[in-house]
Design an enzyme around this catalytic site. Sequence first.
Site, mmCIF file in Angstrom:
data_model
loop_
_atom_site.group_PDB
_atom_site.id
_atom_site.type_symbol
_atom_site.label_atom_id
_atom_site.label_comp_id
_atom_site.label_asym_id
_atom_site.label_seq_id
_atom_site.Cartn_x
_atom_site.Cartn_y
_atom_site.Cartn_z
ATOM 1 N N GLU A 166 -10.319 19.636 -19.482
ATOM 2 C CA GLU A 166 -10.840 18.934 -18.289
ATOM 3 C C GLU A 166 -10.729 19.746 -16.993
ATOM 4 O OE1 GLU A 166 -8.942 15.081 -18.274
ATOM 5 O OE2 GLU A 166 -9.468 14.699 -20.360
ATOM 6 N N GLU A 282 -12.534 13.463 -29.271
ATOM 7 C CA GLU A 282 -11.784 12.240 -28.894
ATOM 8 C C GLU A 282 -12.695 10.995 -28.941
ATOM 9 O OE1 GLU A 282 -9.743 12.748 -25.171
ATOM 10 O OE2 GLU A 282 -9.239 14.838 -25.572
#
Length: 381
Positions: A166, A282
């Site tokens: 991220e 995810e």
Amino acid sequence: MKLSRRNFLALSCGAAGLVNTPLVLSGPVQAAEAKNVSPGLHQLAQIRKVDFGTCFSSHLIKGDPSYTDAVLANCGVIVPENEMKWEQLHPTAERFDFSKSDRLAEFASRNHLSLRGHTLVWHLQQPAWIKAIDGAASAERILIDHIETVVGRYSQSVSSWDVVNEAIEPSHGRRDGLRQTIWLDLLGPEYLDLAFYAAHAAAPECQLVYNDYSLELANREHGKRRYHTLKLLEGMLARGVPVHALGIQGHLPADVGQFDSDTFAEFLRNVSGLGLKVLITELDVSDRNLRSNTEYRDRKVAEVYQAFLETALDNPAVTGILTWGLSDRYSWLQENRPRDDKIPMRPLPLDANLERKQAWHAIAKVFSTDPTWSRGSSASD
Ligand code: G3I
């Protein structure tokens, strides 16, 4: 779940792997059918030459045997939900704590599961002492020491690492779209290259992944994130940085209208065109914005799993699918993004009683039927 003869053949010699280390299964579907046990999702995923798995936590090994059995029945790969993050692995500047991550590594090895590592560099779940780092020299030393220590310890157990997680956040206003984090502040954009070089030096055979979210939908925010992610990866590859794959987290809303197959397929082509593999790392589908009726929510959630995975698996660069949890019994969404009406959410393939939901069957259907049969396999495979 009856499989066609052709899929039986494919499955019995299925081979897949996060780092091209083929998992050769010895007739798992035949074995499953013989025991009158229908194949789990990972066995079915072998038909499409991909691995299937989920995040897992060490306390569940003894704490929830029935859930652990469901993971073993459906998964060929696991990733620690939290045990390999700085706050758990490196609680003080002087001390590492591998007790929980070692338990997961042993569990994976004992059960012949591939193990992913998550994550070596992130702006969240960092221990408090990180804030006291002063200056680039100590930041570089600390970052490299962490990566060398952790990746080195698991060089024989972890086959694929989320090296940086991220790093993109366009709302922070930088031209390069990078997120303002302590590592960027102390080291500049070079922190990403540093992290990948250090990981590669510590485990040269390991797949090194850049992992991020909000890359999936046909909207302006996701479009900007896709743009900056591609630019980031292009730059790293041009500099010779050892990045092998993009991890697309896949935290999706159940409003299937926001997912556009052509938009996502084009992004996957752009990534695979760089020579990179793709992992869906995810995956879950949040039903928080749907009306409360359970059957309706399950149906809409299943539709998103199907639409998303049909598009993903049309690109041979996609080699692994991991959900973020296997059952509604454990989903980060319940604590972090609950429904306004507080009704328990149903984002995952199994319900809280470990029963297969429409989502499970939707995933199984995508794995079991390959309309294009385009992944380079042939009947004789
Ligand atoms: O370990 C402490 C415990 O000692 C304490 O008693 C408890 C009190 O609530 O908190 C525990 O820490 C929690 C931690 O998970 C471990 O369970 C944190 O509060 C909680 O915020 C943390 O949530 C995790 C979240 O990342 C943190 O951002 C979720 O479990 C985890 O599923 C989630 O996973 C992230 C991925 O790593 C990256 N991509 C997004 C994804 C979802 O946010």
